[in-house]
Design an enzyme around this catalytic site. Structure first.
Site: not given
Length: 289
Positions: A117, A160
């Site tokens: 990611s 996140k």
């Protein structure tokens, strides 16, 4: 003999508990060339990670340091390959890599880092360094990339976003396919964040390097089934991704100085490893003794 109550405030904590063992990672307050903020999954609620890129005269190779895992190394290679094959989209000189070495580093080298990611973060950091374009310190991002320039979905979105909020990041770029997951994230996590779904690498350019963040219209999350919209907190603002025309993308990169950096190629790759959360990513922190 009975003792009275003792009140311990924040100023006295160090006196009773000793020096702080865990330190908060502070984000950069000023724009910096070649430094972009990514988001990582951790057991403690996620964290931000800086991706730093520098370019120098050398033997046209890509050097990767900071204890990066194989998946993250591959993401860096894919990011550079896509940028090299689409220089016009980024307003860069075709042979920017010639006679140059690109060095990518993720700080805190004692901590292993891996996962796909970080792809979008690596891409923007390379563009920033090559284009001599300062990146906004108030924008963080996450997303796996492909050699076709697509931004793929990731895991650990809740953690996140927590990391972004905890570190006072105002804008977060996420994969378009993760937009549906926002409904399941608590309103207090999304409150105050401007969450922008993107499908293509180039779509990140105006937000990282331009002033589109202030000019863009902020609106509630879209593309959410009507039955679920009642649960979508209005405090979280998502910007529906617009497909930027070729001219618009070049406009966002208009101030890139092609002559400022010769070329860099990927004939050699250094070995190293980091920890960003992709669809199945998890990060473990290890410190050397």
């Amino acid at each position: 003999k009975e003792r009275g109550a003792i009140t311990v405030d924040a100023e006295q904590l160090e006196k009773y508990l000793g020096v702080t063992k865990l330190r908060k990672r502070e984000k950069e307050k000023a724009k910096r060339v070649g430094s972009v903020i990514g988001l990582a999954w951790t057991d403690s609620g996620g964290d931000i990670l800086s991706v730093d890129v520098t370019i120098m005269k050398g033997s046209e190779k890509l050097t990767l340091t900071g204890q990066l895992g194989d998946i993250m190394k591959e993401s860096a290679q894919a990011a550079l390959s896509y940028i090299r094959s689409n220089t016009k989209k980024f307003g860069l000189k075709e042979d920017f890599y010639k006679g140059r070495e690109i060095h990518i580093h993720l700080p805190e080298g004692a901590i292993p880092k891996d996962g796909p990611s970080a792809g979008i973060t690596l891409s923007m950091a390379i563009v920033s360094a090559v284009g001599n374009k300062p990146a906004s310190p108030d924008v963080a991002m996450t997303g796996e990339i492909t050699l076709r320039g697509n931004v793929l979905p990731i895991g650990g979105l809740n953690e996140k976003l927590l990391a972004a909020k905890r570190n006072e990041i105002s804008t977060v770029l996420i994969p378009k396919e993760n937009e549906k997951d926002l409904v399941e994230i608590q309103a207090k996590v999304k409150e105050g964040l401007t969450i922008i779904p993107i499908e293509r690498i180039e779509e990140a350019l105006p937000y990282v390097f331009g002033n589109k963040i202030q000019k863009a219209k902020r609106s509630p999350a879209r593309n959410i089934p009507l039955a679920r919209q009642a649960h979508a907190p209005s405090a979280c603002r998502t910007l529906e991704t617009h497909r930027h025309s070729h001219a618009a993308v070049l406009g966002a990169a208009r101030s890139f100085d092609d002559s400022a950096f010769p070329s860099v190629s990927l004939s050699e790759q250094a070995r190293t490893v980091p920890t960003f959360v992709g669809s199945q990513e998890r990060s473990e922190e290890h410190t050397s003794e």
